[in-house]
Design a protein around this motif. Sequence first.
Motif, PDB file in Angstrom:
ATOM      1  N   TYR A 251      -2.641 155.278   2.795  1.00 50.22           N
ATOM      2  CA  TYR A 251      -1.905 156.242   1.974  1.00 50.22           C
ATOM      3  C   TYR A 251      -1.301 155.547   0.751  1.00 50.22           C
ATOM      4  O   TYR A 251      -1.300 156.101  -0.354  1.00 50.22           O
ATOM      5  N   ARG A 252      -0.771 154.356   0.954  1.00 51.95           N
ATOM      6  CA  ARG A 252      -0.201 153.622  -0.187  1.00 51.95           C
ATOM      7  C   ARG A 252      -1.299 153.264  -1.185  1.00 51.95           C
ATOM      8  O   ARG A 252      -1.075 153.284  -2.402  1.00 51.95           O
ATOM      9  N   ARG A 253      -2.479 152.922  -0.696  1.00 52.37           N
ATOM     10  CA  ARG A 253      -3.604 152.604  -1.570  1.00 52.37           C
ATOM     11  C   ARG A 253      -4.005 153.836  -2.381  1.00 52.37           C
ATOM     12  O   ARG A 253      -4.283 153.749  -3.572  1.00 52.37           O
ATOM     13  N   SER A 254      -4.034 154.995  -1.726  1.00 52.17           N
ATOM     14  CA  SER A 254      -4.367 156.242  -2.410  1.00 52.17           C
ATOM     15  C   SER A 254      -3.359 156.536  -3.519  1.00 52.17           C
ATOM     16  O   SER A 254      -3.723 156.937  -4.632  1.00 52.17           O
ATOM     17  N   THR A 255      -2.070 156.331  -3.231  1.00 46.19           N
ATOM     18  CA  THR A 255      -1.024 156.557  -4.233  1.00 46.19           C
ATOM     19  C   THR A 255      -1.185 155.606  -5.415  1.00 46.19           C
ATOM     20  O   THR A 255      -1.063 156.003  -6.580  1.00 46.19           O
ATOM     21  N   ALA A 256      -1.477 154.341  -5.120  1.00 43.28           N
ATOM     22  CA  ALA A 256      -1.646 153.352  -6.190  1.00 43.28           C
ATOM     23  C   ALA A 256      -2.834 153.696  -7.083  1.00 43.28           C
ATOM     24  O   ALA A 256      -2.787 153.508  -8.308  1.00 43.28           O
ATOM     25  N   PHE A 257      -3.898 154.213  -6.483  1.00 41.29           N
ATOM     26  CA  PHE A 257      -5.073 154.616  -7.261  1.00 41.29           C
ATOM     27  C   PHE A 257      -4.703 155.724  -8.237  1.00 41.29           C
ATOM     28  O   PHE A 257      -5.043 155.674  -9.424  1.00 41.29           O
ATOM     29  N   ARG A 258      -3.984 156.738  -7.752  1.00 44.91           N
ATOM     30  CA  ARG A 258      -3.580 157.844  -8.628  1.00 44.91           C
ATOM     31  C   ARG A 258      -2.698 157.346  -9.765  1.00 44.91           C
ATOM     32  O   ARG A 258      -2.853 157.767 -10.920  1.00 44.91           O
ATOM     33  N   ALA A 259      -1.765 156.468  -9.432  1.00 49.39           N
ATOM     34  CA  ALA A 259      -0.853 155.948 -10.457  1.00 49.39           C
ATOM     35  C   ALA A 259      -1.617 155.193 -11.533  1.00 49.39           C
ATOM     36  O   ALA A 259      -1.335 155.337 -12.732  1.00 49.39           O
TER      37      ALA A 259
ATOM     38  N   GLY B  27       7.897 148.112   3.375  1.00 49.21           N
ATOM     39  CA  GLY B  27       7.171 148.750   2.283  1.00 49.21           C
ATOM     40  C   GLY B  27       7.969 149.830   1.582  1.00 49.21           C
ATOM     41  O   GLY B  27       7.592 150.279   0.504  1.00 49.21           O
ATOM     42  N   SER B  28       9.061 150.290   2.201  1.00 45.15           N
ATOM     43  CA  SER B  28       9.870 151.338   1.559  1.00 45.15           C
ATOM     44  C   SER B  28      11.308 150.884   1.345  1.00 45.15           C
ATOM     45  O   SER B  28      12.219 151.708   1.209  1.00 45.15           O
ATOM     46  N   GLU B  29      11.507 149.559   1.306  1.00 45.41           N
ATOM     47  CA  GLU B  29      12.863 149.018   1.188  1.00 45.41           C
ATOM     48  C   GLU B  29      13.574 149.470  -0.076  1.00 45.41           C
ATOM     49  O   GLU B  29      14.811 149.604  -0.079  1.00 45.41           O
TER      50      GLU B  29
ATOM     51  N   ARG C 147       7.282 156.000   4.674  1.00 42.20           N
ATOM     52  CA  ARG C 147       8.420 155.992   3.760  1.00 42.20           C
ATOM     53  C   ARG C 147       9.589 156.609   4.510  1.00 42.20           C
ATOM     54  O   ARG C 147       9.634 157.826   4.735  1.00 42.20           O
ATOM     55  N   GLY C 148      10.502 155.766   4.937  1.00 44.86           N
ATOM     56  CA  GLY C 148      11.628 156.281   5.693  1.00 44.86           C
ATOM     57  C   GLY C 148      12.392 155.182   6.389  1.00 44.86           C
ATOM     58  O   GLY C 148      12.275 153.994   6.055  1.00 44.86           O
ATOM     59  N   THR C 149      13.181 155.572   7.373  1.00 42.97           N
ATOM     60  CA  THR C 149      14.028 154.635   8.098  1.00 42.97           C
ATOM     61  C   THR C 149      13.325 154.139   9.352  1.00 42.97           C
ATOM     62  O   THR C 149      12.438 154.798   9.896  1.00 42.97           O
ATOM     63  N   THR C 150      13.756 152.976   9.829  1.00 46.91           N
ATOM     64  CA  THR C 150      13.161 152.417  11.048  1.00 46.91           C
ATOM     65  C   THR C 150      13.417 153.314  12.259  1.00 46.91           C
ATOM     66  O   THR C 150      12.684 153.258  13.242  1.00 46.91           O
ATOM     67  N   SER C 151      14.440 154.142  12.182  1.00 48.65           N
ATOM     68  CA  SER C 151      14.737 155.045  13.301  1.00 48.65           C
ATOM     69  C   SER C 151      13.689 156.147  13.445  1.00 48.65           C
ATOM     70  O   SER C 151      13.666 156.846  14.461  1.00 48.65           O
ATOM     71  N   HIS C 152      12.820 156.298  12.426  1.00 45.36           N
ATOM     72  CA  HIS C 152      11.736 157.291  12.502  1.00 45.36           C
ATOM     73  C   HIS C 152      10.392 156.620  12.208  1.00 45.36           C
ATOM     74  O   HIS C 152       9.547 157.153  11.495  1.00 45.36           O
ATOM     75  N   GLN C 153      10.216 155.455  12.782  1.00 43.88           N
ATOM     76  CA  GLN C 153       8.988 154.674  12.617  1.00 43.88           C
ATOM     77  C   GLN C 153       7.779 155.437  13.170  1.00 43.88           C
ATOM     78  O   GLN C 153       7.809 155.933  14.292  1.00 43.88           O
ATOM     79  N   PRO C 154       6.693 155.561  12.391  1.00 44.46           N
ATOM     80  CA  PRO C 154       5.474 156.178  12.912  1.00 44.46           C
ATOM     81  C   PRO C 154       4.908 155.328  14.055  1.00 44.46           C
ATOM     82  O   PRO C 154       4.937 154.094  13.998  1.00 44.46           O
TER      83      PRO C 154
END
Length: 364
Positions: A337-345, A118-120, A318-325
């Motif tokens: 969170y991505r849905r919230s961002t898309a709504f604002r946009a 999702g953050s590629e 949003r970041g690298t796989t080395s810091h995967q949540p």
Amino acid sequence: MTHPVRFHPSIEQIKPDEAETIRGLEEQFDSIQETTAKDYKSGVRAVHAKAHGIAIGRLTVAAGLPPELAQGIFSHPASFDAVIRISTNAGDVLDDAIALPRGLALKVMDVAGERLPGSENETSQDFIMVNGPVFAAPNAAAFLKNLKLLSKTTDVAEGGKKLLSSVLQGVNAALSAVGYESPTIQQMGGAPQVHPLGETYYTQTPFRYGDYIAKLSLAPVAPALTSLTDVKIDVKDRPDALREDVSRDMIEHGGRWELRVQLNTDLDKMPVEDPTIEWSEEESPFVTVATLDIEPQISWQHGTSDRQDDALSFNICRGTTSHQPLGNVNRARNDTYRRSTAFRAQVNGCPMHDPRKPQDIAAE
């Protein structure tokens, strides 16, 4: 000597109802944002809607870190441009007399490494933190229950919220006096009315840390900041008191913070799937891996900062796989969170662009 636990995908325990819970969270996020969009005639975040300051700085990774700390984007000495956003956790823009937990989102720009799904096409590493070490819900299902309650209060008259907050602050102070902290009471409006720049912020939830597992914190170390720790803000008749005080102190002295890491050394005592359990600092202390320096600057200017805030987004995924949540709560936060961002946009007609350098933010 206690050794840190090595990361392995098996440490996560996927719940069978996660997809259903995520759909429920998305519905509540939609409800909050649709309500606030009607009220404000613009789209705001479903959580942490009100910003108190945006500032650009430089994150410097320490040299000579031991192997267990020299991981991910901290694997070697380096310096990155960064931006912070200080906020309050509600999904509506409230008078600062309503005392809620403070948030600090840190975006480290133009980092290298394999990207999370999702953050590629992005280059930042985002860390989202709150001024308390534990999350208010043990899992995503409980988070959904809390969010449903918050959703019902989104459009409630502000005067009632102020009164409730005043009462809950007294309750929270009494509990704190006997050594008990209640994240639930603080989320409902009983948080201490403290200066955001004096606070230590925590990811609360765990993340992969290269070969290991960790939580992170951002702690003020400059004397001008530590002198603000536990300092109460005067919010009487000042609806934007936090923004005003943060702006004043950012202009006067900026600041320095330390980004610290707490490695997981025992999966039983430091569970990945329950973020309400505080990881003992006696078992594993937070250790500094980088410093964040922010030069004196204007952290909020009406017009310019509003546009920058609208264009910025932060996401734990949003970041690298080395810091995967890691963990159930984090897995549920990604899509919502991505849905919230898309709504604002969509509502604001303002596409979100992940900044690669400070000039990208200034140009928004």
